[in-house]
Design a protein around this motif. Structure first.
Motif, PDB file in Angstrom:
ATOM      1  N   THR A   8       0.920  -1.137   0.081  1.00  0.00           N
ATOM      2  CA  THR A   8      -0.043   0.214  -0.006  1.00  0.00           C
ATOM      3  C   THR A   8       1.011   1.125   0.012  1.00  0.00           C
ATOM      4  O   THR A   8       2.017   1.125   0.394  1.00  0.00           O
ATOM      5  N   SER A   9       0.385   2.373  -0.520  1.00  0.00           N
ATOM      6  CA  SER A   9       1.427   3.473  -0.831  1.00  0.00           C
ATOM      7  C   SER A   9       0.523   4.681  -0.710  1.00  0.00           C
ATOM      8  O   SER A   9      -0.422   4.645  -1.399  1.00  0.00           O
ATOM      9  N   ILE A  10       0.717   5.665  -0.090  1.00  0.00           N
ATOM     10  CA  ILE A  10      -0.175   6.887  -0.115  1.00  0.00           C
ATOM     11  C   ILE A  10       0.527   8.023  -1.019  1.00  0.00           C
ATOM     12  O   ILE A  10       0.013   8.344  -1.739  1.00  0.00           O
ATOM     13  N   GLU A  11       1.944   8.059  -0.528  1.00  0.00           N
ATOM     14  CA  GLU A  11       2.465   9.215  -1.794  1.00  0.00           C
ATOM     15  C   GLU A  11       3.570   8.527  -2.932  1.00  0.00           C
ATOM     16  O   GLU A  11       4.053   9.303  -3.576  1.00  0.00           O
ATOM     17  N   GLY A  12       3.512   7.112  -3.031  1.00  0.00           N
ATOM     18  CA  GLY A  12       4.137   6.638  -4.214  1.00  0.00           C
ATOM     19  C   GLY A  12       5.464   5.929  -3.983  1.00  0.00           C
ATOM     20  O   GLY A  12       5.721   5.133  -4.770  1.00  0.00           O
ATOM     21  N   GLN A  13       6.121   6.350  -2.960  1.00  0.00           N
ATOM     22  CA  GLN A  13       7.533   5.698  -2.415  1.00  0.00           C
ATOM     23  C   GLN A  13       7.105   4.184  -2.400  1.00  0.00           C
ATOM     24  O   GLN A  13       8.157   3.338  -2.788  1.00  0.00           O
ATOM     25  N   THR A  14       6.264   3.677  -1.526  1.00  0.00           N
ATOM     26  CA  THR A  14       6.275   2.326  -1.412  1.00  0.00           C
ATOM     27  C   THR A  14       5.647   1.572  -2.518  1.00  0.00           C
ATOM     28  O   THR A  14       6.274   0.306  -2.930  1.00  0.00           O
ATOM     29  N   ARG A  15       5.054   2.254  -3.626  1.00  0.00           N
ATOM     30  CA  ARG A  15       4.715   1.381  -4.846  1.00  0.00           C
ATOM     31  C   ARG A  15       6.005   1.246  -5.633  1.00  0.00           C
ATOM     32  O   ARG A  15       6.122   0.204  -6.069  1.00  0.00           O
ATOM     33  N   PRO A  56       4.222   1.859   4.029  1.00  0.00           N
ATOM     34  CA  PRO A  56       4.733   3.157   4.747  1.00  0.00           C
ATOM     35  C   PRO A  56       4.162   3.489   6.054  1.00  0.00           C
ATOM     36  O   PRO A  56       3.017   3.182   6.351  1.00  0.00           O
ATOM     37  N   ILE A  57       5.075   4.297   6.838  1.00  0.00           N
ATOM     38  CA  ILE A  57       4.298   4.640   7.993  1.00  0.00           C
ATOM     39  C   ILE A  57       4.003   6.043   7.683  1.00  0.00           C
ATOM     40  O   ILE A  57       4.803   7.086   7.136  1.00  0.00           O
ATOM     41  N   HIS A  58       3.079   6.459   8.377  1.00  0.00           N
ATOM     42  CA  HIS A  58       2.420   7.870   8.116  1.00  0.00           C
ATOM     43  C   HIS A  58       1.716   8.087   9.508  1.00  0.00           C
ATOM     44  O   HIS A  58       0.928   7.548  10.003  1.00  0.00           O
ATOM     45  N   ALA A  59       2.477   9.305  10.005  1.00  0.00           N
ATOM     46  CA  ALA A  59       2.093   9.627  11.533  1.00  0.00           C
ATOM     47  C   ALA A  59       1.937   8.216  12.329  1.00  0.00           C
ATOM     48  O   ALA A  59       1.228   8.167  13.060  1.00  0.00           O
ATOM     49  N   GLY A  60       3.053   7.478  12.220  1.00  0.00           N
ATOM     50  CA  GLY A  60       3.279   6.663  13.254  1.00  0.00           C
ATOM     51  C   GLY A  60       2.477   4.996  13.300  1.00  0.00           C
ATOM     52  O   GLY A  60       2.937   4.316  13.896  1.00  0.00           O
ATOM     53  N   ARG A  61       1.933   5.282  12.078  1.00  0.00           N
ATOM     54  CA  ARG A  61       1.375   3.643  11.749  1.00  0.00           C
ATOM     55  C   ARG A  61       1.206   3.399  10.332  1.00  0.00           C
ATOM     56  O   ARG A  61       1.281   4.119   9.297  1.00  0.00           O
ATOM     57  N   SER A  88      10.033   4.060   6.159  1.00  0.00           N
ATOM     58  CA  SER A  88       9.837   5.139   7.046  1.00  0.00           C
ATOM     59  C   SER A  88      10.833   6.328   6.853  1.00  0.00           C
ATOM     60  O   SER A  88      11.587   6.010   5.923  1.00  0.00           O
ATOM     61  N   LEU A  89      10.614   7.359   7.284  1.00  0.00           N
ATOM     62  CA  LEU A  89      11.783   8.184   7.137  1.00  0.00           C
ATOM     63  C   LEU A  89      12.576   8.316   8.427  1.00  0.00           C
ATOM     64  O   LEU A  89      13.922   8.337   8.499  1.00  0.00           O
ATOM     65  N   PHE A  90      11.930   7.678   9.559  1.00  0.00           N
ATOM     66  CA  PHE A  90      12.591   7.774  11.167  1.00  0.00           C
ATOM     67  C   PHE A  90      13.936   6.773  10.724  1.00  0.00           C
ATOM     68  O   PHE A  90      15.057   6.956  11.446  1.00  0.00           O
ATOM     69  N   ILE A  91      13.717   5.630   9.953  1.00  0.00           N
ATOM     70  CA  ILE A  91      14.890   4.732  10.022  1.00  0.00           C
ATOM     71  C   ILE A  91      16.218   5.493   9.176  1.00  0.00           C
ATOM     72  O   ILE A  91      17.318   5.006   9.521  1.00  0.00           O
ATOM     73  N   GLY A 125      12.130   5.748   3.142  1.00  0.00           N
ATOM     74  CA  GLY A 125      11.318   6.358   2.024  1.00  0.00           C
ATOM     75  C   GLY A 125      11.945   7.689   1.417  1.00  0.00           C
ATOM     76  O   GLY A 125      12.930   7.774   1.017  1.00  0.00           O
ATOM     77  N   ALA A 126      10.901   8.629   1.198  1.00  0.00           N
ATOM     78  CA  ALA A 126      11.025   9.808   0.498  1.00  0.00           C
ATOM     79  C   ALA A 126      10.353  11.145   0.901  1.00  0.00           C
ATOM     80  O   ALA A 126       9.482  10.768   1.802  1.00  0.00           O
ATOM     81  N   LEU A 127      10.935  12.169   0.700  1.00  0.00           N
ATOM     82  CA  LEU A 127      10.181  13.246   1.061  1.00  0.00           C
ATOM     83  C   LEU A 127       9.846  14.147  -0.413  1.00  0.00           C
ATOM     84  O   LEU A 127      10.673  14.109  -1.279  1.00  0.00           O
TER      85      LEU A 127
HETATM   86  C1  LIG Z   1       1.926  12.882   6.260  1.00  0.00           C
HETATM   87  C2  LIG Z   1       3.217  12.075   6.545  1.00  0.00           C
HETATM   88  C3  LIG Z   1       3.343  11.712   7.802  1.00  0.00           C
HETATM   89  C4  LIG Z   1       4.530  10.773   7.946  1.00  0.00           C
HETATM   90  N1  LIG Z   1       4.811  10.260   9.313  1.00  0.00           N
HETATM   91  C5  LIG Z   1       5.885   9.602   9.527  1.00  0.00           C
HETATM   92  C6  LIG Z   1       6.502   8.845  10.727  1.00  0.00           C
HETATM   93  O1  LIG Z   1       5.570   9.203  11.725  1.00  0.00           O
HETATM   94  N2  LIG Z   1       7.314   8.316  10.790  1.00  0.00           N
HETATM   95  C7  LIG Z   1       8.195   8.287   9.851  1.00  0.00           C
HETATM   96  O2  LIG Z   1       9.293   7.634  10.082  1.00  0.00           O
HETATM   97  N3  LIG Z   1       7.964   8.466   8.383  1.00  0.00           N
HETATM   98  C8  LIG Z   1       6.698   9.235   8.458  1.00  0.00           C
HETATM   99  N4  LIG Z   1       6.459   9.683   7.041  1.00  0.00           N
HETATM  100  C9  LIG Z   1       7.355   9.467   6.193  1.00  0.00           C
HETATM  101  C10 LIG Z   1       6.974   8.430   5.040  1.00  0.00           C
HETATM  102  O3  LIG Z   1       6.931   7.048   5.843  1.00  0.00           O
HETATM  103  C11 LIG Z   1       7.770   8.547   3.821  1.00  0.00           C
HETATM  104  O4  LIG Z   1       7.452   9.850   3.214  1.00  0.00           O
HETATM  105  C12 LIG Z   1       7.434   7.335   2.843  1.00  0.00           C
HETATM  106  O5  LIG Z   1       8.247   7.510   1.742  1.00  0.00           O
HETATM  107  C13 LIG Z   1       5.829   7.294   2.241  1.00  0.00           C
HETATM  108  O6  LIG Z   1       5.748   6.266   1.673  1.00  0.00           O
HETATM  109  P1  LIG Z   1       4.510   6.365   0.388  1.00  0.00           P
HETATM  110  O7  LIG Z   1       5.252   7.319  -0.471  1.00  0.00           O
HETATM  111  O8  LIG Z   1       4.420   5.011  -0.109  1.00  0.00           O
HETATM  112  O9  LIG Z   1       3.278   6.654   1.163  1.00  0.00           O
HETATM  113  C14 LIG Z   1       5.578  10.521   7.036  1.00  0.00           C
HETATM  114  C15 LIG Z   1       5.129  11.016   5.552  1.00  0.00           C
HETATM  115  C16 LIG Z   1       3.973  11.739   5.526  1.00  0.00           C
HETATM  116  C17 LIG Z   1       3.945  12.520   4.165  1.00  0.00           C
END
Ligand SMILES: Cc1cc2nc3c(=O)[nH]c(=O)nc-3n(C[C@H](O)[C@H](O)[C@H](O)COP(=O)(O)O)c2cc1C
Length: 178
Positions: A8-15, A56-61, A88-91, A125-127
């Motif tokens: 599953t992917s919200i912003e595309g990086q996990t895809r 991916p982790i978004h807001a801790g889950r 995740s980004l924290f990693i 992941g990515a910003l």
């Molecule tokens: C709104 C938002 C909240 C996020 N919260 C966290 C977080 O709590 N901890 C973390 O390690 N990364 C967090 N991230 C970073 C995402 O895990 C990272 O950007 C990842 O590449 C997102 O994957 P996706 O593109 O597949 O959705 C967050 C990213 C976004 C956009």
């Protein structure tokens, strides 16, 4: 052997990560079935021999549809070689406490679902600053500042270590075959 690569992917990086894993599986001579868990209807048609799940982790889950999928599928997941890629980004944080937190993100998923992945890989992941709305860009810039990540919001920044992901995938495929 058919290996399910479910993500599953919200912003595309996990895809992108799941697509990369699927390509690597095929390169290793096996079949990859790539599926977004939000559209899993067809996957029941074939019975994969192994599975790699990515979220991916978004807001801790992890996203709710992914957690639902794992809860639903945990019995057959346990019956085949399986692995989890946590994005995740924290990693990749400069802060050791954040890196430690990232290592434990899968714990809550495992406790909630009962799924115990055979192997876990942590991928940075990515910003995607250029794709965020104003509020998200502000929030993610603050997260980047805390972590020692780039804060130049005029560009996107990708932190995934593709070589480490390839090594993990190759290892998984070779263990799944034996
Ligand atoms: C709104 C938002 C909240 C996020 N919260 C966290 C977080 O709590 N901890 C973390 O390690 N990364 C967090 N991230 C970073 C995402 O895990 C990272 O950007 C990842 O590449 C997102 O994957 P996706 O593109 O597949 O959705 C967050 C990213 C976004 C956009």
């Amino acid at each position: 052997m058919t290996i399910l690569v479910a993500y599953t992917s919200i912003e595309g990086q996990t895809r992108k990560i799941a697509e990369h894993i699927a390509a690597q599986v095929e390169k290793a001579g096996e079949r990859a079935a790539l599926f977004n868990v939000a559209s899993m209807a067809e996957y029941a048609l074939e019975r994969p021999d192994a599975a790699i799940l990515c979220a991916p982790i978004h807001a801790g889950r992890y996203p709710a549809p992914f957690v639902d999928f794992v809860e639903r599928e945990k019995d057959w997941l346990a019956s085949v070689p399986n692995a989890f890629v946590s994005v995740s980004l924290f990693i990749r944080s400069d802060d050791a406490a954040e890196r430690e937190e990232a290592l434990h993100f899968p714990d809550a998923l495992m406790a909630q679902s009962g799924w115990m992945p055979g192997a876990v890989h942590h991928a940075a992941g990515a910003l995607r600053f250029t794709e965020y709305d104003f509020f998200k860009r502000w929030m993610m810039k603050r997260m980047a500042e805390r972590e020692g990540a780039p804060t130049d919001v005029g560009h996107d920044h990708e932190f995934t270590d593709w070589a480490a992901l390839d090594a993990f995938t190759v290892d998984f495929v070779s263990n799944a075959k034996s």
